[in-house]
Design a protein around this motif. Sequence first.
Motif, PDB file in Angstrom:
ATOM      1  N   VAL A 186      -4.413  62.243  47.776  1.00  0.00           N
ATOM      2  CA  VAL A 186      -5.938  62.459  47.277  1.00  0.00           C
ATOM      3  C   VAL A 186      -6.550  63.019  48.457  1.00  0.00           C
ATOM      4  CG1 VAL A 186      -7.800  61.883  46.110  1.00  0.00           C
ATOM      5  CG2 VAL A 186      -5.730  61.025  45.161  1.00  0.00           C
ATOM      6  N   ARG A 187      -7.192  64.251  48.503  1.00  0.00           N
ATOM      7  CA  ARG A 187      -7.944  64.768  49.577  1.00  0.00           C
ATOM      8  C   ARG A 187      -9.376  64.416  49.140  1.00  0.00           C
ATOM      9  NH1 ARG A 187      -7.926  70.299  49.709  1.00  0.00           N
ATOM     10  NH2 ARG A 187      -6.982  70.435  47.651  1.00  0.00           N
ATOM     11  N   VAL A 188     -10.148  64.368  50.592  1.00  0.00           N
ATOM     12  CA  VAL A 188     -11.583  64.475  50.490  1.00  0.00           C
ATOM     13  C   VAL A 188     -11.988  65.202  51.514  1.00  0.00           C
ATOM     14  CG1 VAL A 188     -13.486  62.940  50.818  1.00  0.00           C
ATOM     15  CG2 VAL A 188     -11.380  61.850  49.758  1.00  0.00           C
ATOM     16  N   VAL A 189     -13.060  66.081  50.926  1.00  0.00           N
ATOM     17  CA  VAL A 189     -13.456  67.303  52.023  1.00  0.00           C
ATOM     18  C   VAL A 189     -15.173  67.190  51.491  1.00  0.00           C
ATOM     19  CG1 VAL A 189     -13.942  69.570  52.388  1.00  0.00           C
ATOM     20  CG2 VAL A 189     -11.707  68.612  52.259  1.00  0.00           C
ATOM     21  N   THR A 190     -16.035  67.455  52.442  1.00  0.00           N
ATOM     22  CA  THR A 190     -17.473  67.205  52.356  1.00  0.00           C
ATOM     23  C   THR A 190     -18.117  68.611  52.529  1.00  0.00           C
ATOM     24  OG1 THR A 190     -17.867  64.984  52.581  1.00  0.00           O
ATOM     25  CG2 THR A 190     -19.735  66.392  52.834  1.00  0.00           C
ATOM     26  N   ILE A 191     -18.963  69.423  52.017  1.00  0.00           N
ATOM     27  CA  ILE A 191     -19.651  70.449  52.042  1.00  0.00           C
ATOM     28  C   ILE A 191     -21.020  70.245  52.535  1.00  0.00           C
ATOM     29  CG2 ILE A 191     -20.500  72.902  51.165  1.00  0.00           C
ATOM     30  CD1 ILE A 191     -17.950  72.611  49.174  1.00  0.00           C
ATOM     31  N   ALA A 192     -21.644  70.705  53.562  1.00  0.00           N
ATOM     32  CA  ALA A 192     -22.715  70.456  53.922  1.00  0.00           C
ATOM     33  C   ALA A 192     -23.760  71.816  53.984  1.00  0.00           C
ATOM     34  CB  ALA A 192     -23.106  70.032  55.316  1.00  0.00           C
ATOM     35  N   VAL A 236     -10.596  73.114  46.640  1.00  0.00           N
ATOM     36  CA  VAL A 236      -9.507  72.762  45.711  1.00  0.00           C
ATOM     37  C   VAL A 236      -8.320  73.402  45.831  1.00  0.00           C
ATOM     38  CG1 VAL A 236      -9.136  72.645  42.899  1.00  0.00           C
ATOM     39  CG2 VAL A 236     -11.202  72.118  43.937  1.00  0.00           C
ATOM     40  N   GLY A 237      -8.313  74.615  46.040  1.00  0.00           N
ATOM     41  CA  GLY A 237      -7.144  75.207  46.029  1.00  0.00           C
ATOM     42  C   GLY A 237      -6.202  75.375  47.360  1.00  0.00           C
ATOM     43  N   ASN A 238      -6.863  74.859  48.473  1.00  0.00           N
ATOM     44  CA  ASN A 238      -6.120  74.676  49.745  1.00  0.00           C
ATOM     45  C   ASN A 238      -5.824  73.495  50.194  1.00  0.00           C
ATOM     46  OD1 ASN A 238      -5.372  74.961  52.522  1.00  0.00           O
ATOM     47  ND2 ASN A 238      -7.207  76.728  52.971  1.00  0.00           N
ATOM     48  N   VAL A 239      -4.511  73.041  49.816  1.00  0.00           N
ATOM     49  CA  VAL A 239      -4.214  71.591  50.401  1.00  0.00           C
ATOM     50  C   VAL A 239      -4.285  71.276  51.740  1.00  0.00           C
ATOM     51  CG1 VAL A 239      -1.747  72.261  50.473  1.00  0.00           C
ATOM     52  CG2 VAL A 239      -2.441  70.102  49.495  1.00  0.00           C
ATOM     53  N   ALA A 240      -4.491  72.142  52.689  1.00  0.00           N
ATOM     54  CA  ALA A 240      -4.555  71.917  53.881  1.00  0.00           C
ATOM     55  C   ALA A 240      -5.797  71.398  54.173  1.00  0.00           C
ATOM     56  CB  ALA A 240      -4.127  72.943  54.897  1.00  0.00           C
ATOM     57  N   LEU A 241      -6.725  71.646  53.581  1.00  0.00           N
ATOM     58  CA  LEU A 241      -8.247  71.048  53.838  1.00  0.00           C
ATOM     59  C   LEU A 241      -8.416  69.462  53.520  1.00  0.00           C
ATOM     60  CD1 LEU A 241     -10.589  74.200  52.766  1.00  0.00           C
ATOM     61  CD2 LEU A 241     -10.392  73.007  55.246  1.00  0.00           C
ATOM     62  N   ASN A 242      -8.590  68.743  54.318  1.00  0.00           N
ATOM     63  CA  ASN A 242      -8.626  67.309  53.992  1.00  0.00           C
ATOM     64  C   ASN A 242      -9.496  66.612  55.234  1.00  0.00           C
ATOM     65  OD1 ASN A 242      -8.013  64.919  52.764  1.00  0.00           O
ATOM     66  ND2 ASN A 242      -6.331  64.565  53.509  1.00  0.00           N
ATOM     67  N   GLY A 243     -10.227  65.869  55.069  1.00  0.00           N
ATOM     68  CA  GLY A 243     -10.982  64.960  55.863  1.00  0.00           C
ATOM     69  C   GLY A 243     -11.927  65.977  56.536  1.00  0.00           C
ATOM     70  N   GLU A 244     -12.526  67.053  56.028  1.00  0.00           N
ATOM     71  CA  GLU A 244     -13.205  67.899  57.044  1.00  0.00           C
ATOM     72  C   GLU A 244     -14.608  67.954  56.389  1.00  0.00           C
ATOM     73  OE1 GLU A 244     -14.528  69.351  59.714  1.00  0.00           O
ATOM     74  OE2 GLU A 244     -12.445  70.084  60.005  1.00  0.00           O
ATOM     75  N   VAL A 245     -15.647  68.235  57.126  1.00  0.00           N
ATOM     76  CA  VAL A 245     -17.100  68.881  56.725  1.00  0.00           C
ATOM     77  C   VAL A 245     -17.107  69.868  57.042  1.00  0.00           C
ATOM     78  CG1 VAL A 245     -19.324  68.009  56.938  1.00  0.00           C
ATOM     79  CG2 VAL A 245     -17.696  66.222  56.911  1.00  0.00           C
ATOM     80  N   ILE A 246     -17.567  70.767  56.183  1.00  0.00           N
ATOM     81  CA  ILE A 246     -17.890  72.192  56.546  1.00  0.00           C
ATOM     82  C   ILE A 246     -19.254  72.463  55.977  1.00  0.00           C
ATOM     83  CG2 ILE A 246     -17.211  74.560  55.421  1.00  0.00           C
ATOM     84  CD1 ILE A 246     -14.744  73.270  54.079  1.00  0.00           C
ATOM     85  N   ARG A 247     -19.866  73.095  57.332  1.00  0.00           N
ATOM     86  CA  ARG A 247     -21.384  73.703  56.999  1.00  0.00           C
ATOM     87  C   ARG A 247     -21.135  74.972  56.407  1.00  0.00           C
ATOM     88  NH1 ARG A 247     -25.208  71.518  61.631  1.00  0.00           N
ATOM     89  NH2 ARG A 247     -26.508  73.139  60.745  1.00  0.00           N
ATOM     90  N   LEU A 248     -22.143  74.968  55.284  1.00  0.00           N
ATOM     91  CA  LEU A 248     -22.213  76.353  54.678  1.00  0.00           C
ATOM     92  C   LEU A 248     -23.745  76.763  54.818  1.00  0.00           C
ATOM     93  CD1 LEU A 248     -20.759  78.418  52.716  1.00  0.00           C
ATOM     94  CD2 LEU A 248     -21.645  76.879  50.733  1.00  0.00           C
ATOM     95  N   ASP A 249     -24.286  77.522  55.880  1.00  0.00           N
ATOM     96  CA  ASP A 249     -25.563  77.343  56.247  1.00  0.00           C
ATOM     97  C   ASP A 249     -25.964  78.778  56.895  1.00  0.00           C
ATOM     98  OD1 ASP A 249     -24.593  77.200  58.835  1.00  0.00           O
ATOM     99  OD2 ASP A 249     -25.137  75.135  59.044  1.00  0.00           O
ATOM    100  N   GLY A 250     -25.226  79.823  56.971  1.00  0.00           N
ATOM    101  CA  GLY A 250     -25.570  80.813  57.781  1.00  0.00           C
ATOM    102  C   GLY A 250     -25.921  80.744  59.259  1.00  0.00           C
TER     103      GLY A 250
END
Length: 257
Positions: A186-192, A236-250
């Motif tokens: 089970v993967r966990v990723v956070t979007i900021a 959801v579709g990229n199984v390599a993304l795990n344990g990461e926080v991704i800033r989405l902020d320009g």
Amino acid sequence: MQAKGQAALVTGAASGLGAQTARALVEAGARVTLLDIDEPALHALAEELGRGAAQAVRCDITDAAGVEAALDAGARAHGTARILINCAGIGGAKRLVDRDGNAMPQDAFARIVNVNLLGTFNVVRLAAARMTQAEPMDDGERGVIVCTASVAAFDGQIGQAAYAASKGGLVSLTLPLARDLAQFGVRVVTIAPGLFLTPLLYALPQEVQQSLAASIPFPKRLGKPEEFAALALHVVGNVALNGEVIRLDGALRMPPR
């Protein structure tokens, strides 16, 4: 994991980022249980998406029994959810000490942390327990969890002590939760996200919206909920993304005020 054919849960689904993510999941072929406390808006979205693809369940994410009941309803309709997108949250600004020398009320801090941090954790822990019991897919994956933090976790402004702390808690939770759940696939990723055009910002005067947009390096506009939803589906579709926080902020870095 491909969203098509999977059962999904979206909290905060009645509006904004949650509603748009629910739309994107249904368009991708997922069956979605919509969770929120705003029942009229929730049912309107379920009607829009189609009753076969989405169902509305009123749910206070801070209430353990209520979340369990919502998960049960989702499982009855669509099966065990392998996708969880956490968008529920509240805002609020209050200085630690106001101009009259009064300390910030403790309950004002606790209210925001209780919803944004403890409420999200409540849903994650209960949904994850069910995901770990699902049959593994071909690559061993059983589920994926996406949480929503904020750039305030890193660049908290004046008056944002409670909000920044609540979102910072989600940032700090991401890696240990991913490590806890890795053994189960089970993967966990956070979007900021940064400044997005959600109902909160829609309510502001146009000149205020333009001023906020001008502070973003590029693109020089407020973020679109569709862009958040697209990233959530990519996670959801990229199984390599795990344990990461991704800033989405320009490339936005918030000033003190």
